[in-house]
Design an enzyme around this catalytic site. Structure first.
Site, PDB file in Angstrom:
ATOM      1  N   TYR A  12      11.871  85.115   6.703  1.00  0.00           N
ATOM      2  CA  TYR A  12      10.848  85.290   7.737  1.00  0.00           C
ATOM      3  C   TYR A  12      10.465  86.757   7.813  1.00  0.00           C
ATOM      4  O   TYR A  12      11.328  87.641   7.740  1.00  0.00           O
ATOM      5  CB  TYR A  12      11.375  84.850   9.109  1.00  0.00           C
ATOM      6  CG  TYR A  12      11.352  83.363   9.321  1.00  0.00           C
ATOM      7  CD1 TYR A  12      10.194  82.717   9.722  1.00  0.00           C
ATOM      8  CD2 TYR A  12      12.495  82.608   9.116  1.00  0.00           C
ATOM      9  CE1 TYR A  12      10.180  81.348   9.916  1.00  0.00           C
ATOM     10  CE2 TYR A  12      12.484  81.230   9.313  1.00  0.00           C
ATOM     11  CZ  TYR A  12      11.326  80.611   9.705  1.00  0.00           C
ATOM     12  OH  TYR A  12      11.308  79.256   9.895  1.00  0.00           O
ATOM     13  N   TYR A  14      16.653  78.359   3.974  1.00  0.00           N
ATOM     14  CA  TYR A  14      17.376  79.587   4.335  1.00  0.00           C
ATOM     15  C   TYR A  14      18.673  79.241   5.069  1.00  0.00           C
ATOM     16  O   TYR A  14      18.767  78.199   5.731  1.00  0.00           O
ATOM     17  CB  TYR A  14      16.507  80.526   5.183  1.00  0.00           C
ATOM     18  CG  TYR A  14      16.031  79.978   6.503  1.00  0.00           C
ATOM     19  CD1 TYR A  14      16.833  79.991   7.649  1.00  0.00           C
ATOM     20  CD2 TYR A  14      14.744  79.453   6.627  1.00  0.00           C
ATOM     21  CE1 TYR A  14      16.379  79.502   8.857  1.00  0.00           C
ATOM     22  CE2 TYR A  14      14.282  78.958   7.833  1.00  0.00           C
ATOM     23  CZ  TYR A  14      15.099  78.992   8.938  1.00  0.00           C
ATOM     24  OH  TYR A  14      14.646  78.506  10.136  1.00  0.00           O
ATOM     25  N   ARG A  47      18.915  75.568   6.418  1.00  0.00           N
ATOM     26  CA  ARG A  47      17.756  74.807   6.909  1.00  0.00           C
ATOM     27  C   ARG A  47      16.929  74.331   5.722  1.00  0.00           C
ATOM     28  O   ARG A  47      16.654  75.104   4.804  1.00  0.00           O
ATOM     29  CB  ARG A  47      16.837  75.666   7.796  1.00  0.00           C
ATOM     30  CG  ARG A  47      17.358  76.182   9.114  1.00  0.00           C
ATOM     31  CD  ARG A  47      17.714  75.133  10.154  1.00  0.00           C
ATOM     32  NE  ARG A  47      16.945  73.907  10.201  1.00  0.00           N
ATOM     33  CZ  ARG A  47      15.752  73.742  10.792  1.00  0.00           C
ATOM     34  NH1 ARG A  47      15.174  74.741  11.404  1.00  0.00           N
ATOM     35  NH2 ARG A  47      15.129  72.576  10.797  1.00  0.00           N
ATOM     36  N   HIS A  53      10.766  73.977   5.928  1.00  0.00           N
ATOM     37  CA  HIS A  53      10.084  73.401   7.098  1.00  0.00           C
ATOM     38  C   HIS A  53       9.013  74.361   7.585  1.00  0.00           C
ATOM     39  O   HIS A  53       9.062  75.564   7.308  1.00  0.00           O
ATOM     40  CB  HIS A  53      11.082  73.109   8.226  1.00  0.00           C
ATOM     41  CG  HIS A  53      11.787  74.334   8.718  1.00  0.00           C
ATOM     42  ND1 HIS A  53      12.872  74.873   8.067  1.00  0.00           N
ATOM     43  CD2 HIS A  53      11.551  75.160   9.774  1.00  0.00           C
ATOM     44  CE1 HIS A  53      13.273  75.963   8.702  1.00  0.00           C
ATOM     45  NE2 HIS A  53      12.479  76.168   9.738  1.00  0.00           N
ATOM     46  N   HIS A 113       7.070  75.436  11.165  1.00  0.00           N
ATOM     47  CA  HIS A 113       7.008  75.306  12.622  1.00  0.00           C
ATOM     48  C   HIS A 113       5.545  75.114  13.039  1.00  0.00           C
ATOM     49  O   HIS A 113       4.644  75.752  12.474  1.00  0.00           O
ATOM     50  CB  HIS A 113       7.557  76.561  13.298  1.00  0.00           C
ATOM     51  CG  HIS A 113       9.007  76.814  13.002  1.00  0.00           C
ATOM     52  ND1 HIS A 113      10.022  76.407  13.839  1.00  0.00           N
ATOM     53  CD2 HIS A 113       9.614  77.420  11.952  1.00  0.00           C
ATOM     54  CE1 HIS A 113      11.186  76.774  13.322  1.00  0.00           C
ATOM     55  NE2 HIS A 113      10.965  77.392  12.170  1.00  0.00           N
TER      56      HIS A 113
END
Ligand SMILES: [Fe+2]
Length: 204
Positions: free
Chosen positions: A75, A114, A124, A127, A129
């Site tokens: 991120y 990640y 995770r 995906h 958000h």
């Protein structure tokens, strides 16, 4: 004495209905992959989001925002301290307005998995958000979208935290040729259902 349901029957008046709409105030950012120095690294995809009510009628006017990791699962946010490469050509978020057909689309890349810090090996799955605002800021839905067939989906504490398998399935993107760009970008579509039995599950 006022009846208990006095608030429930308060009509929406000009005071509530005359404010600016998102279309008047929001600058869209629907391309996440075109940076100053070229194209973001990763598998290009176009994501088409449809916003529907409980009777599958398209709902115009919503503001959809997405945010996600880059192809390396990183991120672009100060809280992501993991040693993984930042892609300066990738914008990690997007924002778009739903059109009269209830649709909005984004050009992005498939995000990487990640690791969750201090979790003993939990990663995770890829995906995206998603946040949806209704016609006013008083209504907001937040959830996460997953990729079909990813083996990490089975192991993910957040995804598997939705007990109903049919509800989980509603958070999985659908491959969709019409949403893609031939020879350029894979197409995926997602139906965001605001209410009713098929309502999209929420995930923070
Ligand atoms: Fe995430």
């Amino acid at each position: 004495m006022a009846p208990d349901n006095v608030h429930a029957i308060t009509p929406r008046t000009a005071t509530e209905l005359s404010g600016p709409t998102f279309a008047q105030t929001v600058a869209e950012e629907r391309n996440l992959v075109s940076g100053k120095n070229g194209q973001a690294i990763g598998s290009l995809m176009r994501l088409k989001v449809r916003v529907l009510d409980e009777d599958a009628r398209p709902q115009a006017g919503s503001l959809i925002e997405i945010w996600q990791a880059n192809a390396a699962g990183k991120y672009q946010h100060p809280q992501d301290q993991r040693d993984a490469p930042i892609d300066t050509n990738f914008r990690s978020w997007g924002r778009g307005l739903v059109d009269a057909n209830g649709e909005v689309d984004f050009i992005t890349i498939r995000p990487g998995a990640y690791p969750v810090p201090n979790s003993g090996g939990w990663w995770r799955p890829p995906h995206i958000h998603l946040s949806a605002y209704g016609s006013t800021f008083s209504s907001r839905m937040i959830t996460q979208l997953y990729f079909p067939g990813d083996p990490l989906n089975e192991l993910d504490g957040i995804f598997q935290g939705i007990p109903d398998p049919l509800a989980r399935e509603r958070l999985v993107l659908k491959p969709d040729v019409d949403s893609g760009i031939p020879e350029v970008a894979l197409g995926f579509c997602f139906d965001l259902v605001l209410r009713g039995r098929s309502q999209t599950p929420l995930e923070n």
